[in-house]
Design a protein around this motif. Structure first.
Motif, short mmCIF file in Angstrom:
data_model
loop_
_atom_site.label_atom_id
_atom_site.label_comp_id
_atom_site.label_asym_id
_atom_site.label_seq_id
_atom_site.Cartn_x
_atom_site.Cartn_y
_atom_site.Cartn_z
N PHE A 175 29.69 17.60 -10.61
CA PHE A 175 28.78 17.33 -11.72
C PHE A 175 28.37 18.63 -12.40
CE2 PHE A 175 24.60 16.88 -13.61
CZ PHE A 175 24.79 15.78 -14.42
N VAL A 176 28.06 19.66 -11.62
CA VAL A 176 27.70 20.97 -12.18
C VAL A 176 28.84 21.48 -13.06
CG1 VAL A 176 27.25 23.40 -11.61
CG2 VAL A 176 26.10 21.57 -10.32
N VAL B 51 21.05 20.82 -15.97
CA VAL B 51 21.78 20.37 -14.78
C VAL B 51 20.79 20.14 -13.65
CG1 VAL B 51 23.47 21.04 -13.02
CG2 VAL B 51 23.94 21.51 -15.44
N ARG B 52 19.86 21.08 -13.46
CA ARG B 52 18.85 20.94 -12.40
C ARG B 52 18.02 19.67 -12.61
NH1 ARG B 52 16.61 25.41 -13.12
NH2 ARG B 52 17.68 26.59 -11.53
N GLU B 53 17.63 19.43 -13.86
CA GLU B 53 16.83 18.24 -14.16
C GLU B 53 17.60 16.96 -13.85
OE1 GLU B 53 15.00 16.07 -18.07
OE2 GLU B 53 14.97 18.25 -18.03
N GLU B 54 18.86 16.93 -14.24
CA GLU B 54 19.68 15.74 -13.97
C GLU B 54 19.86 15.53 -12.48
OE1 GLU B 54 20.77 13.39 -16.20
OE2 GLU B 54 19.50 14.55 -17.53
N LEU B 55 20.18 16.60 -11.74
CA LEU B 55 20.40 16.45 -10.30
C LEU B 55 19.11 16.11 -9.56
CD1 LEU B 55 23.00 19.25 -9.55
CD2 LEU B 55 23.37 16.78 -9.61
N SER B 56 17.97 16.44 -10.13
CA SER B 56 16.69 16.10 -9.48
C SER B 56 16.48 14.59 -9.45
CB SER B 56 15.52 16.79 -10.18
OG SER B 56 15.25 16.17 -11.43
N ARG B 57 17.23 13.86 -10.26
CA ARG B 57 17.13 12.40 -10.27
C ARG B 57 17.85 11.76 -9.09
NH1 ARG B 57 15.46 11.38 -15.59
NH2 ARG B 57 15.91 13.09 -16.99
N ILE C 43 22.04 8.31 -13.27
CA ILE C 43 22.08 9.66 -13.84
C ILE C 43 23.06 9.72 -15.01
CG2 ILE C 43 23.84 10.69 -12.34
CD1 ILE C 43 22.22 13.18 -12.17
N SER C 44 24.17 8.99 -14.92
CA SER C 44 25.15 9.04 -16.01
C SER C 44 24.62 8.37 -17.28
CB SER C 44 26.49 8.43 -15.59
OG SER C 44 26.38 7.05 -15.42
N ARG C 45 23.79 7.34 -17.12
CA ARG C 45 23.18 6.72 -18.31
C ARG C 45 22.28 7.71 -19.04
NH1 ARG C 45 22.75 2.30 -14.87
NH2 ARG C 45 20.57 2.78 -14.43
N HIS C 46 21.50 8.46 -18.30
CA HIS C 46 20.63 9.46 -18.91
C HIS C 46 21.47 10.58 -19.52
CE1 HIS C 46 17.81 12.89 -19.08
NE2 HIS C 46 17.03 11.96 -19.58
N TRP C 47 22.50 11.01 -18.82
CA TRP C 47 23.37 12.08 -19.29
C TRP C 47 24.10 11.65 -20.56
CZ3 TRP C 47 28.54 14.02 -16.99
CH2 TRP C 47 28.74 15.34 -17.36
N HIS C 48 24.40 10.37 -20.67
CA HIS C 48 25.08 9.83 -21.85
C HIS C 48 24.26 10.13 -23.11
CE1 HIS C 48 26.47 6.74 -24.70
NE2 HIS C 48 27.63 6.92 -24.11
N GLY C 49 22.96 9.94 -23.03
CA GLY C 49 22.09 10.21 -24.17
C GLY C 49 22.11 11.69 -24.56
N LEU C 50 22.08 12.56 -23.55
CA LEU C 50 22.14 14.00 -23.83
C LEU C 50 23.45 14.36 -24.52
CD1 LEU C 50 20.81 15.50 -20.47
CD2 LEU C 50 19.61 15.40 -22.66
#
Length: 160
Positions: free
Chosen positions: A56-57, A70-76, A91-98
């Motif tokens: 993921f990183v 990356v830290r924020e996403e992995l904290s989920r 996490i991928s749904r949130h990352w999709h928006g970014l």
């Protein structure tokens, strides 16, 4: 010697499997992106699940996410167990928006490259319309390319 799926990996094994240098593995651990335990001799041991975190990183950095993002996403993701498919879907749904925000910002940059990249340089005729009297020099986006979308003006992580 065959390993079970619950065996822990050394720094060297994680580095070999992830494609990151051992120093990068230690750096990402120090940054809190991955975690290890220590043997009685003080050597690091990693759960196999760190390989997915490191993948993921790598993917996140390849698309321009900062270390903080990356830290924020992995904290989920859960720390007390190996993440499940449902955890990664969340996490991928949130990352999709970014990523959608980044894509829009990059498209705006791409579409404007032939006339101006938003730098406020006054070197092109169009700048007289977009940035008369170099007002960008003291505006809210200064210093830097003040007219670029916010996502494309974020500072880069310092080199490691």
């Amino acid at each position: 010697m065959e390993r079970s799926k619950h065996d822990q990996l050394t720094v060297g094994e994680v580095a070999q499997r992830s494609g990151f240098a051992a120093s990068a593995v230690r750096y990402y651990e120090a940054q809190g992106l991955i975690a290890s335990t220590r043997t009685s001799g003080g050597q690091r041991r990693f759960e196999r699940s760190v390989l997915r975190r490191l993948a993921f990183v790598r993917a996140a950095s390849n698309v321009g996410l900062s270390l903080e993002e990356v830290r924020e996403e992995l904290s989920r993701l859960p720390r007390n167990r190996t993440p499940t498919k449902a955890d990664w879907n969340r996490i991928s749904r949130h990352w999709h928006g970014l990523l959608e925000e980044r894509i829009k910002a990059l498209e705006k940059l791409r579409d404007g490259l032939d006339s101006c990249i938003g730098c406020g340089c006054l070197s092109l005729q169009r700048c007289a319309f977009s940035n008369p009297d170099d007002r960008a020099a003291n505006g809210p986006g200064a210093p830097g390319a003040a007219f670029l979308p916010r996502l494309l003006r974020e500072p880069l992580d310092p080199p490691r």
